[in-house]
Motif scaffolding. Sequence first.
Motif, PDB file in Angstrom:
ATOM      1  N   LEU A  58       0.865  -1.175   0.000  1.00  0.00           N
ATOM      2  CA  LEU A  58       0.000   0.000   0.000  1.00  0.00           C
ATOM      3  C   LEU A  58       0.900   1.223   0.000  1.00  0.00           C
ATOM      4  CD1 LEU A  58      -2.641  -0.969   2.736  1.00  0.00           C
ATOM      5  CD2 LEU A  58      -2.916  -1.070   0.249  1.00  0.00           C
ATOM      6  N   ALA A  59       0.438   2.303  -0.593  1.00  0.00           N
ATOM      7  CA  ALA A  59       1.207   3.544  -0.559  1.00  0.00           C
ATOM      8  C   ALA A  59       1.509   3.869   0.897  1.00  0.00           C
ATOM      9  CB  ALA A  59       0.424   4.676  -1.216  1.00  0.00           C
ATOM     10  N   ALA A  60       2.714   4.378   1.127  1.00  0.00           N
ATOM     11  CA  ALA A  60       3.117   4.728   2.487  1.00  0.00           C
ATOM     12  C   ALA A  60       2.791   6.187   2.769  1.00  0.00           C
ATOM     13  CB  ALA A  60       4.612   4.474   2.667  1.00  0.00           C
ATOM     14  N   GLU A  61       2.200   6.442   3.910  1.00  0.00           N
ATOM     15  CA  GLU A  61       1.974   7.809   4.381  1.00  0.00           C
ATOM     16  C   GLU A  61       3.336   8.410   4.723  1.00  0.00           C
ATOM     17  OE1 GLU A  61      -0.807   9.282   4.241  1.00  0.00           O
ATOM     18  OE2 GLU A  61      -2.319   7.717   4.201  1.00  0.00           O
ATOM     19  N   PRO A  62       3.412   9.726   4.898  1.00  0.00           N
ATOM     20  CA  PRO A  62       4.705  10.347   5.233  1.00  0.00           C
ATOM     21  C   PRO A  62       5.382   9.754   6.467  1.00  0.00           C
ATOM     22  CG  PRO A  62       3.136  12.027   4.591  1.00  0.00           C
ATOM     23  CD  PRO A  62       2.366  10.724   4.674  1.00  0.00           C
TER      24      PRO A  62
END
Length: 172
Positions: A89-93
Amino acid sequence: MSDSVRVNRAPVLTLWAAVVAERLGHPPSTALSLASAVAGTAARAKARRLGLAEAPADAGDRPRPPAPQRTLRLLGREIPVAETPGGPLAAEPDGRPARPEAVAAYVARAFGKHLPAVRAAMEELAGRLDPEELNRTGFRLYEAFRPEVPPDVAGWGAKGELHLDRIRRAAG
């Protein structure tokens, strides 16, 4: 349904990026999270261009979150990903995985009853191109069919008409 939908550009890019990611073989949850990252990157760049946001400040002495192990490329952007039991999944900052459920709800709210027809038009367009070519040219295709809004600050967050025939014709 009418052949157009009044909608903001951000959910259009989000849905398009998800359709492209799925065409590349990513499962829906991964596709939605990557799509949100693409749309967020585009929105931040436009906000800086319009003077609505400043360029990111130098991190200086602030601690940095741990760097993700890898990235995935979607529509010209390298997106950091977090590995989860259900897939990347895309990683948050901060390094945590993005929440695809929130992205799905956002897209559903934006398009309402028109979501199936818009998605079908986008899937038809995506299906006409080889996946690698689609990933390489997909942002230009989005630019060809995205809703028209004023190019200045007045266009920030404004809704425009998304014409389904423009989506279908975008690849020529």
